[in-house]
Design an enzyme around this catalytic site. Sequence first.
Site, PDB file in Angstrom:
ATOM      1  N   LYS A  52      35.743   1.305  45.612  1.00 53.12           N
ATOM      2  CA  LYS A  52      36.841   2.068  45.016  1.00 53.12           C
ATOM      3  C   LYS A  52      37.133   3.329  45.831  1.00 53.12           C
ATOM      4  O   LYS A  52      38.288   3.667  46.079  1.00 53.12           O
ATOM      5  CB  LYS A  52      36.517   2.414  43.554  1.00 53.12           C
ATOM      6  CG  LYS A  52      36.556   1.184  42.638  1.00 53.12           C
ATOM      7  CD  LYS A  52      36.013   1.441  41.228  1.00 53.12           C
ATOM      8  CE  LYS A  52      35.962   0.128  40.441  1.00 53.12           C
ATOM      9  NZ  LYS A  52      35.430   0.273  39.070  1.00 53.12           N
ATOM     10  N   GLN A  96      32.098   4.298  35.500  1.00 51.36           N
ATOM     11  CA  GLN A  96      31.680   2.938  35.841  1.00 51.36           C
ATOM     12  C   GLN A  96      30.737   2.381  34.785  1.00 51.36           C
ATOM     13  O   GLN A  96      29.789   3.050  34.367  1.00 51.36           O
ATOM     14  CB  GLN A  96      31.015   2.937  37.240  1.00 51.36           C
ATOM     15  CG  GLN A  96      30.691   1.563  37.777  1.00 51.36           C
ATOM     16  CD  GLN A  96      31.929   0.718  38.097  1.00 51.36           C
ATOM     17  OE1 GLN A  96      33.009   1.230  38.377  1.00 51.36           O
ATOM     18  NE2 GLN A  96      31.777  -0.585  38.043  1.00 51.36           N
ATOM     19  N   ASP A 119      41.412   2.940  33.995  1.00 49.99           N
ATOM     20  CA  ASP A 119      40.755   1.648  33.747  1.00 49.99           C
ATOM     21  C   ASP A 119      41.477   0.867  32.648  1.00 49.99           C
ATOM     22  O   ASP A 119      41.262  -0.339  32.500  1.00 49.99           O
ATOM     23  CB  ASP A 119      39.307   1.870  33.277  1.00 49.99           C
ATOM     24  CG  ASP A 119      38.297   1.616  34.374  1.00 49.99           C
ATOM     25  OD1 ASP A 119      38.588   0.815  35.270  1.00 49.99           O
ATOM     26  OD2 ASP A 119      37.209   2.223  34.302  1.00 49.99           O
TER      27      ASP A 119
HETATM   28  N1  GUN Z   1      32.287  -2.509  35.360  1.00 43.54           N
HETATM   29  C1  GUN Z   1      32.705  -3.741  35.681  1.00 43.54           C
HETATM   30  N2  GUN Z   1      34.046  -3.737  35.867  1.00 43.54           N
HETATM   31  C2  GUN Z   1      34.469  -2.477  35.635  1.00 43.54           C
HETATM   32  C3  GUN Z   1      35.742  -1.843  35.679  1.00 43.54           C
HETATM   33  O1  GUN Z   1      36.785  -2.454  35.932  1.00 43.54           O
HETATM   34  N3  GUN Z   1      35.752  -0.516  35.409  1.00 43.54           N
HETATM   35  C4  GUN Z   1      34.635   0.184  35.086  1.00 43.54           C
HETATM   36  N4  GUN Z   1      34.752   1.493  34.810  1.00 43.54           N
HETATM   37  N5  GUN Z   1      33.428  -0.369  35.045  1.00 43.54           N
HETATM   38  C5  GUN Z   1      33.359  -1.699  35.323  1.00 43.54           C
END
Ligand code: GUN
Length: 292
Positions: A52, A96, A119
């Site tokens: 990211k 996350q 998100d």
């Molecule tokens: N863990 C697995 N996929 C995601 C996601 O798309 N966003 C976040 N914040 N955590 C995750």
Amino acid sequence: MELIDGKKIADDIKKEIAIEVEKMVAEGKKRPHLAAVLVGHDGGSETYVAHKVKACEQCGFTSTLIRFEDDVTEEKLLETIDELNKNTDIDGFIVQLPLPKHISEQKIIEAIDYRKDVDGFHPINVGRMSIGLPCFLSATPAGIIELLRRYNIPTKGANCVVLGRSNIVGKPVATLMMQKGYPGDATVTVCHSATKNLKEICAQADIIIAALGSPGFVTEDMVKPGAVIIDVGTTRVPDVTRKSGFRLSGDVDFENVAPKCSYITPVPGGVGPMTIVSLMKNTLLAGQHVIY
Ligand code: GUN
């Protein structure tokens, strides 16, 4: 059979975003700024967050990574979220997941200002999505929809089977596939661990979206000739031939299913890169303040 090249589409979209950002900067606006909160040292989470941060650079965004050890208190995390909510330089942020067991993920998600929830996990964004209002769409479902759009895959009236009912993939992708318009207008069936006749239901599907996290679950006998297969699975399975000691395995028995279908996403290089690019798209929208 045509392979759906998520990596290429994601690279194209990152270039499109970078052009938008340079236009914004030329007009005297600030670069979109994404913050990511990472708790602990889970291998998968470390990798996702690193991707990211790298994608932010490629898009011309500013990014900030805030790290905590896995013994951080829920109170401290909530305080950090409050600061990020108030910080006018941060356009959007993510925490996350998964989080350590002593922290309530739901409490954390609901503490995020929905206007910065890139998100798309906050109940306000989920609710707005379900009634078709502008919102931050959660990244994996949005990435799948974008792949269908860019490959002009017909969805109107299609039988779409979603395998898995998670809050971050199964439920939202089912909602988007049934929504009016393109891509959408599909007849959607969501299958889960209590579903009867799952194989028969899959065998009727024009589109299968597999998001259950069970390596190789979708086998050739479950797939109608000419079906479209979207594989969301990314399970780490041990592999001594790899330097990392593992490889990513999808939910589809790719080798045997691929020859039978019209389109299929590989793992890796299918849905994964699209998930990250959807987060970038949401961050751009947050920076432009066009949704909220
Ligand atoms: N863990 C697995 N996929 C995601 C996601 O798309 N966003 C976040 N914040 N955590 C995750």
